[in-house]
Structure formats: C-alpha cells, structure tokens
Scaffold this motif. Structure first.
Motif, mmCIF file in Angstrom:
data_model
loop_
_atom_site.group_PDB
_atom_site.id
_atom_site.type_symbol
_atom_site.label_atom_id
_atom_site.label_comp_id
_atom_site.label_asym_id
_atom_site.label_seq_id
_atom_site.Cartn_x
_atom_site.Cartn_y
_atom_site.Cartn_z
ATOM 1 N N THR A 127 41.864 -10.673 73.769
ATOM 2 C CA THR A 127 41.027 -11.463 72.885
ATOM 3 C C THR A 127 40.414 -12.610 73.680
ATOM 4 N N THR A 128 39.412 -13.239 73.120
ATOM 5 C CA THR A 128 38.915 -14.508 73.626
ATOM 6 C C THR A 128 39.385 -15.586 72.655
ATOM 7 N N PRO A 129 39.224 -16.874 72.998
ATOM 8 C CA PRO A 129 39.789 -17.914 72.133
ATOM 9 C C PRO A 129 39.067 -18.118 70.806
ATOM 10 N N ASP A 130 37.929 -17.441 70.582
ATOM 11 C CA ASP A 130 37.177 -17.684 69.349
ATOM 12 C C ASP A 130 37.809 -16.963 68.162
ATOM 13 N N ARG A 131 37.542 -17.484 66.980
ATOM 14 C CA ARG A 131 38.198 -17.006 65.764
ATOM 15 C C ARG A 131 37.949 -15.522 65.458
ATOM 16 N N PRO A 132 36.690 -15.019 65.532
ATOM 17 C CA PRO A 132 36.480 -13.592 65.213
ATOM 18 C C PRO A 132 37.288 -12.665 66.113
ATOM 19 N N ALA A 133 37.355 -12.976 67.405
ATOM 20 C CA ALA A 133 38.116 -12.128 68.322
ATOM 21 C C ALA A 133 39.601 -12.183 68.011
ATOM 22 N N VAL A 151 53.589 -4.030 71.110
ATOM 23 C CA VAL A 151 52.662 -4.849 71.890
ATOM 24 C C VAL A 151 53.427 -5.435 73.069
ATOM 25 N N ALA A 152 53.025 -5.053 74.270
ATOM 26 C CA ALA A 152 53.721 -5.519 75.472
ATOM 27 C C ALA A 152 53.282 -6.914 75.875
ATOM 28 N N SER A 153 52.002 -7.214 75.665
ATOM 29 C CA SER A 153 51.493 -8.512 76.089
ATOM 30 C C SER A 153 50.154 -8.780 75.422
ATOM 31 N N VAL A 154 49.784 -10.052 75.420
ATOM 32 C CA VAL A 154 48.499 -10.493 74.882
ATOM 33 C C VAL A 154 47.746 -11.213 75.999
ATOM 34 N N VAL A 155 46.457 -10.956 76.100
ATOM 35 C CA VAL A 155 45.601 -11.633 77.077
ATOM 36 C C VAL A 155 44.563 -12.446 76.326
ATOM 37 N N VAL A 156 44.536 -13.747 76.584
ATOM 38 C CA VAL A 156 43.454 -14.592 76.086
ATOM 39 C C VAL A 156 42.481 -14.756 77.237
ATOM 40 N N ASN A 157 41.366 -14.077 77.151
ATOM 41 C CA ASN A 157 40.407 -13.991 78.248
ATOM 42 C C ASN A 157 39.342 -15.092 78.138
ATOM 43 N N ARG A 158 38.785 -15.438 79.286
ATOM 44 C CA ARG A 158 37.702 -16.436 79.377
ATOM 45 C C ARG A 158 38.126 -17.796 78.842
ATOM 46 N N ALA A 159 39.358 -18.179 79.135
ATOM 47 C CA ALA A 159 39.856 -19.496 78.730
ATOM 48 C C ALA A 159 39.194 -20.574 79.594
ATOM 49 N N THR A 160 38.847 -21.706 78.950
ATOM 50 C CA THR A 160 38.130 -22.755 79.682
ATOM 51 C C THR A 160 38.697 -24.151 79.491
ATOM 52 N N ALA A 161 39.445 -24.396 78.433
ATOM 53 C CA ALA A 161 39.830 -25.770 78.115
ATOM 54 C C ALA A 161 41.292 -25.851 77.696
ATOM 55 N N ASP A 162 41.794 -27.097 77.613
ATOM 56 C CA ASP A 162 43.193 -27.311 77.236
ATOM 57 C C ASP A 162 43.490 -26.779 75.840
ATOM 58 N N GLU A 163 42.493 -26.873 74.927
ATOM 59 C CA GLU A 163 42.750 -26.380 73.577
ATOM 60 C C GLU A 163 42.951 -24.870 73.551
ATOM 61 N N ASP A 164 42.409 -24.169 74.578
ATOM 62 C CA ASP A 164 42.633 -22.724 74.661
ATOM 63 C C ASP A 164 44.101 -22.423 74.920
ATOM 64 N N ARG A 165 44.790 -23.302 75.624
ATOM 65 C CA ARG A 165 46.224 -23.114 75.847
ATOM 66 C C ARG A 165 46.990 -23.238 74.533
ATOM 67 N N PRO A 183 41.440 -17.265 83.109
ATOM 68 C CA PRO A 183 40.361 -18.260 83.075
ATOM 69 C C PRO A 183 38.993 -17.640 83.319
ATOM 70 N N ARG A 184 37.975 -18.282 82.789
ATOM 71 C CA ARG A 184 36.597 -17.856 83.067
ATOM 72 C C ARG A 184 36.264 -18.220 84.512
ATOM 73 N N ARG A 185 35.996 -17.222 85.333
ATOM 74 C CA ARG A 185 35.656 -17.430 86.734
ATOM 75 C C ARG A 185 34.507 -16.498 87.109
ATOM 76 N N GLU A 186 33.512 -17.039 87.793
ATOM 77 C CA GLU A 186 32.351 -16.245 88.169
ATOM 78 C C GLU A 186 32.709 -15.054 89.052
ATOM 79 N N PRO A 187 33.613 -15.217 90.053
ATOM 80 C CA PRO A 187 33.961 -14.048 90.879
ATOM 81 C C PRO A 187 34.563 -12.896 90.079
#
Length: 232
Positions: A127-133, A151-165, A183-187
C-alpha cells in the motif's frame, strides 16, 4: 514458498516490490497480471501460453539478468485465452522446482486476485500511505483471510514523512503483520523502469535496506509456516 504480492489498488508499487523481493529471496518472479503486466518481458513462451495449455510452466521460466522470471504476455487475446483455474497448479510446479516464487498480482479484488491468493502460501500486502490505498489493503487482507492465506508482511511504499511511520505503525496493528516502510527514492523508480532490481541498478540506494528488512521478515514467516505445517 509461494508469495502473492497484492494490495487491491493499482499504482501502489506491487510490481516494484515483486521484482525486488524476488531478487532478494532468490525466487522466481511470476507476472500474474494477465491484462496489464509490468515485469520485464520474456523472449520465449509466457504465462498466457502456460495457462492456455500451449507451454509447460518450467518451459516458460527464463533468466532475465539477475532473476528468474515467468513473464506474462502482452496481448488481449492471450489474456482471454488463459485459464486462471490452472494458475495454482502452475505456481506449485514452479515452486517445487525452484523453491521460492513471488507472484506479482493484478490490481483489484475478488475474482481479480482470488486464484493468485488461493495458490499462495502467504500474502505480502503493498500500500501507499494514502487513505484509498490503505482501505484497499484492508479489503485484500479480508479476502486473504477468507481464502485461509496468511499475511506474511505489509509494505508501505513511497513513504516520505514522519507521519507515514505513524500510519505504518497503525497498519501493522490492524493488519496483524510486520510492516516495512519503503522510502520514495528516484533510483528505485529508475531501476524499475529499466526492468532491473535495485540491488543491481544502484546497490548504494538507501531504499535497498528496506527490501533487506522485508526479506528477513519473509524468511521468518517462511520458517513459521513450515513449523505449523509439521505433523504433530
């Protein structure tokens, strides 16, 4: 072990997680998104061919750079000809030969991912940190429960800020599985566009640590599933 990487909502990075998790686990990546596949293309028979009875599952697995891949076709006709009821058996055959399989699932719920989840030993929710996801991740968690797939694990993708934690911590409590922040990273985005796992594209990128952590959690879940399956 067969892992189904899913999440309900499209665009959350399931394919990115699938590609990198397969690389870290030394697993076969299976592109099981029959209509809109995102993993690298193959050069021979693909999952469309396998599910239509035109090729054997092991015949369609090929080495693409540093990972083994069972790619998916790109045609609408191929998707229509594929018999999804054959997917669990296909995954089992690949797992038996290679030991680990990571299944990149399509977006959606119910019949869209039912066969993928049913054929898996465990699910990785992305998921991403937004509500719909997040809401779609919870719905997918419910579907996995109905199919008796843990469910073995959950991934919160494209995290950018402390509130995402904080969001990730709440998701871990409510979904009942360890959560990893990617984290959101360009590479990372660049590596996926190139069809290359991050470890091979940019091994110094900080996001790689998240996939290493996720891999450790998956391996722990794998051990737990094996222990639970042992006869008493």
């Amino acid at each position: 072990m067969i892992l189904a990487v899913c999440g309900g909502k499209g665009g959350v990075g399931k394919s990115t997680v699938s590609l990198n998790l397969a690389r870290e686990l030394g697993a076969v990546a299976v592109d099981a998104d029959l209509a809109t596949p995102d993993l690298p293309r193959g050069r021979g028979p693909d999952l469309h061919d396998v599910l239509a009875g035109r090729a054997a599952p092991l015949e369609a697995v090929e080495a693409v750079d540093e990972i083994d891949l069972l790619p998916c076709g790109r045609t609408l006709a191929g998707a229509r000809a594929a018999d999804l009821t054959e997917l669990p058996k296909t995954l089992e055959l690949v797992d038996r030969q290679f030991g680990r399989v990571v299944v990149d699932c399509p977006a959606g719920l119910a019949r869209d991912v039912g066969y993928q989840i049913h054929g898996a030993d465990a699910v990785v929710l992305v998921t991403t940190p937004d509500r719909p996801a997040l809401l779609n991740a919870f719905r997918t968690r419910h579907l996995a429960g109905e199919l008796d797939t843990p469910v073995a694990s959950v991934v919160v993708n494209r995290a950018t800020a402390d509130e995402d934690r904080e969001i990730a911590a709440r998701a871990e409590d409510e979904l009942g599985a360890p959560t990893t922040l990617v984290p959101r990273r360009e590479p990372l985005a660049e590596s996926f566009q190139a069809g290359t796992p991050l470890r091979d594209h940019d091994p110094d990128c900080g996001a790689l640590t998240a996939f290493e952590t996720l891999t450790e959690r998956i391996e722990e879940s794998e051990r737990q599933i094996a222990e639970d399956a042992e006869p008493v």
